[in-house]
Design a protein around this motif. Structure first.
Motif, PDB file in Angstrom:
ATOM      1  N   GLY A 238       0.792  -1.228   0.000  1.00  0.00           N
ATOM      2  CA  GLY A 238       0.000   0.000   0.000  1.00  0.00           C
ATOM      3  C   GLY A 238       0.822   1.274   0.000  1.00  0.00           C
ATOM      4  N   LYS A 239       2.116   1.157   0.240  1.00  0.00           N
ATOM      5  CA  LYS A 239       2.928   2.366   0.267  1.00  0.00           C
ATOM      6  C   LYS A 239       3.162   2.897  -1.145  1.00  0.00           C
ATOM      7  CE  LYS A 239       5.759   1.612   4.415  1.00  0.00           C
ATOM      8  NZ  LYS A 239       7.162   1.507   4.841  1.00  0.00           N
ATOM      9  N   ALA A 240       3.455   4.192  -1.217  1.00  0.00           N
ATOM     10  CA  ALA A 240       3.757   4.825  -2.499  1.00  0.00           C
ATOM     11  C   ALA A 240       5.253   4.782  -2.760  1.00  0.00           C
ATOM     12  CB  ALA A 240       3.284   6.273  -2.487  1.00  0.00           C
ATOM     13  N   LEU A 241       5.587   4.617  -4.016  1.00  0.00           N
ATOM     14  CA  LEU A 241       6.989   4.732  -4.442  1.00  0.00           C
ATOM     15  C   LEU A 241       7.057   5.813  -5.510  1.00  0.00           C
ATOM     16  CD1 LEU A 241       9.889   3.307  -4.201  1.00  0.00           C
ATOM     17  CD2 LEU A 241       9.314   2.344  -6.424  1.00  0.00           C
ATOM     18  N   GLN A 242       7.834   6.849  -5.238  1.00  0.00           N
ATOM     19  CA  GLN A 242       8.098   7.858  -6.265  1.00  0.00           C
ATOM     20  C   GLN A 242       9.034   7.223  -7.276  1.00  0.00           C
ATOM     21  OE1 GLN A 242       8.906  12.050  -5.103  1.00  0.00           O
ATOM     22  NE2 GLN A 242      10.901  11.695  -6.022  1.00  0.00           N
ATOM     23  N   ALA A 243       8.532   7.023  -8.497  1.00  0.00           N
ATOM     24  CA  ALA A 243       9.249   6.186  -9.456  1.00  0.00           C
ATOM     25  C   ALA A 243       9.957   6.994 -10.535  1.00  0.00           C
ATOM     26  CB  ALA A 243       8.273   5.198 -10.100  1.00  0.00           C
ATOM     27  N   GLY A 244       9.751   8.306 -10.531  1.00  0.00           N
ATOM     28  CA  GLY A 244      10.414   9.157 -11.505  1.00  0.00           C
ATOM     29  C   GLY A 244      10.008  10.593 -11.245  1.00  0.00           C
ATOM     30  N   THR A 245      10.894  11.534 -11.538  1.00  0.00           N
ATOM     31  CA  THR A 245      10.554  12.944 -11.314  1.00  0.00           C
ATOM     32  C   THR A 245      10.997  13.781 -12.509  1.00  0.00           C
ATOM     33  OG1 THR A 245      12.621  13.188 -10.090  1.00  0.00           O
ATOM     34  CG2 THR A 245      10.618  12.971  -8.777  1.00  0.00           C
ATOM     35  N   ILE A 283      13.647  -0.757 -10.252  1.00  0.00           N
ATOM     36  CA  ILE A 283      13.696  -2.210 -10.055  1.00  0.00           C
ATOM     37  C   ILE A 283      13.046  -2.572  -8.718  1.00  0.00           C
ATOM     38  CG2 ILE A 283      15.234  -4.209  -9.804  1.00  0.00           C
ATOM     39  CD1 ILE A 283      17.148  -2.774 -11.770  1.00  0.00           C
ATOM     40  N   GLY A 284      13.267  -1.732  -7.700  1.00  0.00           N
ATOM     41  CA  GLY A 284      12.560  -1.925  -6.433  1.00  0.00           C
ATOM     42  C   GLY A 284      11.053  -1.878  -6.627  1.00  0.00           C
ATOM     43  N   GLY A 285      10.614  -0.952  -7.488  1.00  0.00           N
ATOM     44  CA  GLY A 285       9.185  -0.842  -7.764  1.00  0.00           C
ATOM     45  C   GLY A 285       8.631  -2.063  -8.476  1.00  0.00           C
ATOM     46  N   VAL A 286       9.410  -2.609  -9.384  1.00  0.00           N
ATOM     47  CA  VAL A 286       8.990  -3.829 -10.093  1.00  0.00           C
ATOM     48  C   VAL A 286       8.857  -4.988  -9.102  1.00  0.00           C
ATOM     49  CG1 VAL A 286       9.767  -5.579 -11.754  1.00  0.00           C
ATOM     50  CG2 VAL A 286       9.890  -3.148 -12.352  1.00  0.00           C
ATOM     51  N   ILE A 287       9.836  -5.100  -8.210  1.00  0.00           N
ATOM     52  CA  ILE A 287       9.797  -6.191  -7.220  1.00  0.00           C
ATOM     53  C   ILE A 287       8.551  -6.068  -6.344  1.00  0.00           C
ATOM     54  CG2 ILE A 287      10.931  -7.172  -5.185  1.00  0.00           C
ATOM     55  CD1 ILE A 287      13.618  -6.063  -6.400  1.00  0.00           C
ATOM     56  N   MET A 288       8.330  -4.883  -5.792  1.00  0.00           N
ATOM     57  CA  MET A 288       7.245  -4.721  -4.811  1.00  0.00           C
ATOM     58  C   MET A 288       5.868  -4.646  -5.466  1.00  0.00           C
ATOM     59  SD  MET A 288       8.747  -2.465  -1.711  1.00  0.00           S
ATOM     60  CE  MET A 288       9.180  -1.031  -2.663  1.00  0.00           C
ATOM     61  N   PRO A 455      -2.664  -0.358   4.447  1.00  0.00           N
ATOM     62  CA  PRO A 455      -3.638   0.586   3.905  1.00  0.00           C
ATOM     63  C   PRO A 455      -3.129   1.095   2.566  1.00  0.00           C
ATOM     64  CG  PRO A 455      -2.308   1.664   5.572  1.00  0.00           C
ATOM     65  CD  PRO A 455      -1.895   0.212   5.563  1.00  0.00           C
ATOM     66  N   GLY A 456      -4.022   1.626   1.740  1.00  0.00           N
ATOM     67  CA  GLY A 456      -3.605   2.160   0.439  1.00  0.00           C
ATOM     68  C   GLY A 456      -3.384   3.652   0.508  1.00  0.00           C
ATOM     69  N   TRP A 457      -3.975   4.374  -0.430  1.00  0.00           N
ATOM     70  CA  TRP A 457      -3.807   5.823  -0.489  1.00  0.00           C
ATOM     71  C   TRP A 457      -5.152   6.499  -0.266  1.00  0.00           C
ATOM     72  CZ3 TRP A 457      -1.004   6.176  -5.922  1.00  0.00           C
ATOM     73  CH2 TRP A 457       0.217   5.488  -5.855  1.00  0.00           C
ATOM     74  N   VAL A 458      -5.086   7.710   0.265  1.00  0.00           N
ATOM     75  CA  VAL A 458      -6.291   8.526   0.389  1.00  0.00           C
ATOM     76  C   VAL A 458      -6.220   9.660  -0.633  1.00  0.00           C
ATOM     77  CG1 VAL A 458      -7.477  10.198   1.862  1.00  0.00           C
ATOM     78  CG2 VAL A 458      -6.786   7.962   2.790  1.00  0.00           C
ATOM     79  N   GLU A 459      -7.280   9.779  -1.404  1.00  0.00           N
ATOM     80  CA  GLU A 459      -7.374  10.882  -2.349  1.00  0.00           C
ATOM     81  C   GLU A 459      -8.423  11.840  -1.803  1.00  0.00           C
ATOM     82  OE1 GLU A 459      -7.471   9.995  -6.747  1.00  0.00           O
ATOM     83  OE2 GLU A 459      -9.334  11.169  -6.630  1.00  0.00           O
ATOM     84  N   ARG A 513       1.551   6.672   2.909  1.00  0.00           N
ATOM     85  CA  ARG A 513       2.875   6.314   3.411  1.00  0.00           C
ATOM     86  C   ARG A 513       3.751   6.085   2.178  1.00  0.00           C
ATOM     87  NH1 ARG A 513       0.538   3.421   8.321  1.00  0.00           N
ATOM     88  NH2 ARG A 513       0.161   5.296   9.545  1.00  0.00           N
ATOM     89  N   ALA A 514       5.033   6.275   2.336  1.00  0.00           N
ATOM     90  CA  ALA A 514       5.873   6.190   1.133  1.00  0.00           C
ATOM     91  C   ALA A 514       7.251   5.629   1.440  1.00  0.00           C
ATOM     92  CB  ALA A 514       6.016   7.563   0.496  1.00  0.00           C
TER      93      ALA A 514
END
Lengths: 515, 515
Positions: A238-245, A283-288, A455-459, A513-514
C-alpha cells in the motif's frame, strides 16, 4: 475440506513481513546483494540485466525526443554548489567529499590519505548534475538558435544515506538525468511535461506499473526547482513509491551558472531549464509490484530471458536427442518477435537437478518456463508454465502439456498476455486501494490506523495552502507518518472542504505512506 | 606547375604540431571539451555517440563469450587496498580519497567538509575494481561447479593524473572491466588470451585500428599481475598507444580476498583470476589513427551517423519538394543493412548555410555526406562525397553526382569500402614504419634521434633479461624516452645478439615512444 497446501519458494511471505519478503526476493532471485561497502550494493547479473533492458528501452524514448547523450564529470567543485543556495541546502547533508588525491602508509599500519596531497578545493561526488551541466550549458548556449539544448546522461550518483535499502535507497545508485535549456518558461514547461509523460507511459507499458502523474506540493520540490512532477506507484503493502521525477527549474540554475542567450532582438536573456530522472529504484518498484511468495515475476518487456527451456537431462544416451529437440525449439522461438524485438530465449543446459533449476528461474520470474523430458521430445510436446499463473488449485505447479508447434505459434501472444496480466492485476489492486471517502482528519487517521495492515492511499480535496499553512499540514501528516504524493494530473476539481484548513477544496491530492 | 591549394578545415595540420592538431580535432569535431573540473572532460554528443557504438559492439562480444554484466561499488574501503601490497604500490599515488560525508558552511564563506562527518574509514574512488570484485567473488565461489565465474562491468574509474590529455589520460574515464575466476592457471590463461584476441579483432574489425598483440615485459605489468598482455596501435606521429590490456593475475587477488573453491576431491583451492579492459582511450586512438587535416574520419562501424543528407534549402517554395525528395532518400537508405545492422542515416534539416553544415559533418568524419539541391531533386540525382576521399586533385571537394537509385544500390558497398580503406591505409602506414634493421644501441638512438620527425617503432630481438638486468635496459630506454611495448605474439624467434646484454636474442620486442 482442506485447502491444498502450496509450498511457496520464498522463506517469508508478503503478508508475514513485507520488508523481510522484499529482502528475500532480492536474495533468492539473485538481483543484488550488500557489497560490504557502506550503503553500496552489488547488482548481480539478473538485476543488472533488468537494468540493461530499462536502459535500452528508455534510451530509445529519450533519443526519439531529440535528446542527445553526453557524459559529465563525476566530481563537482565545492564552489559550483555554493552558487545555488537552495540546492546546496537540499543536498549538503548527504554528499561524499573527496579531499585528498593520494594514499601513504599509515605509521600505525595500513594506509591513510597523504596529508601532503590535500586538494585545494574539495570535490563533491555528484548527487545530481544540475550545477556541473549548467556550467557546460553556459558555454554551449550563445544564441536563440542553440535552443532548446537537450542533453541526457546515464551515470552513477552518490547521496550519503543513513538508512539504506537495496534498489530503493542506496548511497550509490545508477540513473539517467536529462537536462535541458529553453528560451522561455512555456517551452521548458512543455519539456518538463513531455518527460513526465515519457516516464508515465514507460512505467505502464514497459514495467507494467500503473502510476499516477502530477505535480508535487511545494514542500516536496527538488532543491532549487520551481515545480516538481512525479509518477507515483503503489506497492503491494500500500505504500507509495516515487518512481520518476521531472523538474521545471525556472531560471534558478541559469542564474547560478550564467546560462544566457542572445534572443532574436539581440537581448541577453536567461534560459529556463529542466531536469528529469529515473533510477535503479525502478527495479525496487517492479519487485514490490509484481513479486509474489515465490519470488519475482519479471514483466516480459524487461525480462533478460523471456523464455527458459529446461531439458530434463538424465546423464544417459537419451540426452543427445533431448538436447537436439530443445535446441530446435530454442531456434524456433528465437526467430519470433515480440514488442518489436526478437524473443529472448535461453536453453539452460547446465548440469544440476531440473527441479532446482526450475525453482531458480521461478524465483527470478522468467515469464515462461518450459520443462522438456525425453518423452516430450519423442512426442513433439512441450510442458510450459506461465510465471504469473504458477499454481493449480490442487497445489501443483501449473505446467501445461501441449504440442510443440502450437506452443511456438502461441508464444508471442502468451508473452503479450503475461505483460498485460501483470499490469491489469497491479492496476486493479491499486484502484481498489485508493480511498476517496475521507473528509476529515479523524477519518484520515482511522484509515491509516496502526493496527491496519497495508492501507492504500487517500485521495481528497484540499485548499492548496502555502507557506506556514502548508508547513502545518505537513506536520499534521508527519504525525501520521504520511506525505502528500502529488496532485493527479487528471483528477477532477473537488467539491467540499479541505480537511486541514476548513477552506473550500480547490484541488485533489494523494496522501500515502511512502518509500 | 603550381600544386592546387587545398583549404583544409582545421586551423593546424598534423605535420605542423601533432599535439595541437589532436586538440583541434577534438574541439572542431565536437567530441569533448575540458569541463572546468580538474582532469575531467565533458564528452559531447558526437564523442559519446562513438562511445555508445563501441559499448554496443563490445558488449555483444563480451556476452557472446558467456560473460555476465554486473555492477560493483564506486567506493573501495582503504582496508581492501591494504590487502594487496603490489597493487596498492601501483595505484596509491593516483587515487581520489573520500574522507567526509557532509558539507557545512565555512565561517570564511562558502562551504567546507563537515569536521563532524568524517568517515571512520576513508573510501577510495575505484581506480580499477580487482579488490572489490574479489570480495564479491569470495562470496560467490564455493565449489568447482561455480567456475569459471565470468563477470564484467561498464563503469567510470578515477586515477589522479598530473598531466591530462583528453581521451588519452583523464582523471575520470569510462571503461569496461572484465573479471573472471577459474579453477586453474590453464583455464585462466585461456580466458586472458581470449579477451586479448577479442580486443585485437575488435580494434581491427570495428575501429579499423591495426594492432599488435602480445605480452608486456615484467616491468610493464599491471600492479599485482603475473602476466599482462596488450594491444598496441601506432598513431600517425609514430607513437604507440596501448589500446587494451588483459591480465593473468595468478592467485594474487584470490589470496588477498580469499577466493577459494572446493575442488572435485574436496580440497579448498585458490582460484586463478584474470582482468581485462578497454576504455574511452580507444576514441583517442581512432582520432590519431584516422584523423586528417580536415578533422576526424570516423570508421563506419562506429559512426553515430554513417550517412548525412544535406538539403540545399533556399527558404523558398522549392524547399518542400526538395525535403520530400530527401526524406524519400533517407527512408530508402534507412532500410538497408550494413555490418549486420540498419544503416544509420540522418537528414539534417536544421536551418543554416549548407556549406557551414557540410564542414561541420566533414570535421566530425561522417563517412558519406550528401548534398542535394533543387536540380538534383528534379533530376533524381544525388551528389555525394566519401569522407576518406574528400579532395580532388584540383583542390575541390570530391562530390560525385550520380543517379539516386544507383547511389542507394551502392551505399552499403561504399560504407564497407570506407571501413576497409581506413584499415588498409592505417596498416600500410604502420607496416612501413616498423624498423627491423636496428642491431645495437647506437642504431636505436639514431632511429629515434631528436631531429627525426615521427619515427615509428623498432622491432628487435633481445635476451629477455629479468630483475636488475631488465632494470638497466629500462633505464637505457628511458634515456631515449622509449619503452618496450610488447612481444608480438606472432613474431618469429630472432637470430643474432641482444643489443642490451650482448647475449643471444631469444624473443622479439617492439620499442617505441608511447602515449
Amino acid at each position: 475440506m482442506n485447502q491444498p497446501k502450496i509450498k511457496h519458494a520464498l522463506p517469508v511471505k508478503r503478508d508475514e513481513d513485507f520488508a523481510q519478503w522484499y529482502q528475500a526476493v532480492i536474495a533468492e532471485a539473485e538481483l543484488a546483494e550488500e557489497s560490504g561497502v557502506r550503503g553500496c550494493m552489488v547488482i548481480k547479473p539478473w538485476g543488472y540485466g533488468i537494468w540493461e533492458r530499462i536502459q535500452k528501452l528508455m534510451d530509445a524514448r529519450i533519443k526519439e525526443a531529440g535528446v542527445e547523450n553526453c557524459y559529465f564529470p563525476l566530481f563537482i567543485p565545492l564552489s559550483y554548489f555554493a552558487k545555488e543556495a537552495d540546492h546546496v541546502e537540499g543536498f549538503a547533508k548527504e554528499m561524499a567529499v573527496v579531499t585528498h588525491h593520494r594514499l601513504v602508509s599509515d605509521p600505525k599500519g595500513g594506509l591513510m590519505p597523504d596529508p601532503e596531497a590535500k586538494l585545494e578545493e574539495p570535490l563533491v561526488v555528484r548527487p545530481t548534475s544540475e550545477t556541473v551541466i549548467g556550467a557546460a550549458m553556459a558555454r554551449w548556449v550563445q544564441s536563440w538558435r542553440d535552443l532548446p539544448l537537450l542533453t541526457n546522461q546515464w551515470a552513477n550518483v552518490v547521496r550519503w544515506e543513513m538508512r539504506t535499502r537495496m534498489f530503493l535507497r542506496t548511497s550509490e545508485f545508477l540513473w539517467q538525468e536529462g537536462h535541458t535549456a529553453h528560451a522561455d518558461e512555456a517551452d521548458a514547461m512543455e519539456e518538463t511535461l513531455r518527460a513526465l509523460e515519457m516516464y508515465r507511459s514507460f512505467a505502464q507499458d514497459v514495467l507494467a506499473l500503473p502510476v499516477i502523474a502530477g505535480p508535487k506540493p511545494e514542500n516536496e520540490r527538488f532543491p532549487g526547482a520551481v515545480a516538481t512532477y512525479s509518477i507515483e506507484a503503489m506497492m503491494q503493502d500500500g505504500k507509495a513509491l516515487q518512481a520518476g521525477t521531472s523538474h521545471y527549474l525556472g531560471t534558478t540554475f541559469s542564474q547560478a551558472a550564467g546560462i544566457r542567450y542572445q534572443d532574436k532582438d539581440g537581448q541577453q536573456t536567461l534560459c529556463h531549464t529542466t531536469s528529469w530522472g529515473v533510477s535503479t529504484r525502478l527495479i525496487g518498484g517492479v519487485i514490490m509490484t509484481h513479486g509474489d511468495d515465490d519470488g519475482l515475476r519479471t514483466p516480459p518487456q524487461v525480462a533478460p530471458h523471456q523464455i527458459v527451456i529446461l531439458p530434463m537431462l538424465r546423464d544417459n544416451e537419451g540426452d543427445e536427442a533431448l538436447l537436439a529437440y530443445c535446441e530446435d525449439l530454442r531456434k524456433a522461438l528465437a526467430k519470433l518477435s515480440v514488442f518489436d524485438e526478437k524473443v529472448r530465449v535461453l536453453l539452460d543446459k547446465r548440469p544440476g537437478k531440473a527441479t532446482a533449476k526450475r525453482w531458480a528461474w521461478v524465483k527470478k520470474g522468467v515469464p515462461l518456463i518450459l520443462e522438456i523430458g525425453g518423452r516430450d521430445a519423442e512426442n513433439g510436446q512441450v510442458s510450459a508454465v506461465r510465471r504469473d499463473r504458477l499454481w493449480r488449485e490442487d497445489g501443483k505447479v501449473n505446467f501445461v502439456g501441449q504440442a510443440k508447434d502450437d506452443f511456438v505459434a502461441n508464444a508471442v501472444a502468451e508473452l503479450e498476455s503475461i505483460q498485460a496480466a501483470l499490469f491489469a492485476e497491479a492496476a486493479a489492486r491499486r484502484d481498489a486501494q485508493i480511498e476517496r471517502g475521507v473528509t476529515d482528519l479523524d477519518g484520515l487517521a482511522a484509515y491509516f490506523a496502526e493496527d491496519r495492515k497495508f492501507p492504500g492511499w487517500v485521495e481528497l480535496g484540499w485548499s492548496r495552502p502555502t507557506g506556514a499553512a502548508l508547513d502545518k499540514v505537513v506536520e499534521q501528516l508527519k504525525a501520521l507518518k504520511l506525505t502528500i504524493r502529488n496532485t493527479p494530473l487528471d483528477a477532477p476539481v473537488p467539491s467540499g472542504t479541505c480537511p486541514f484548513t476548513g477552506e473550500p477544496a480547490v484541488e485533489t491530492i494523494l496522501i500515502a505512506r511512502a518509500y
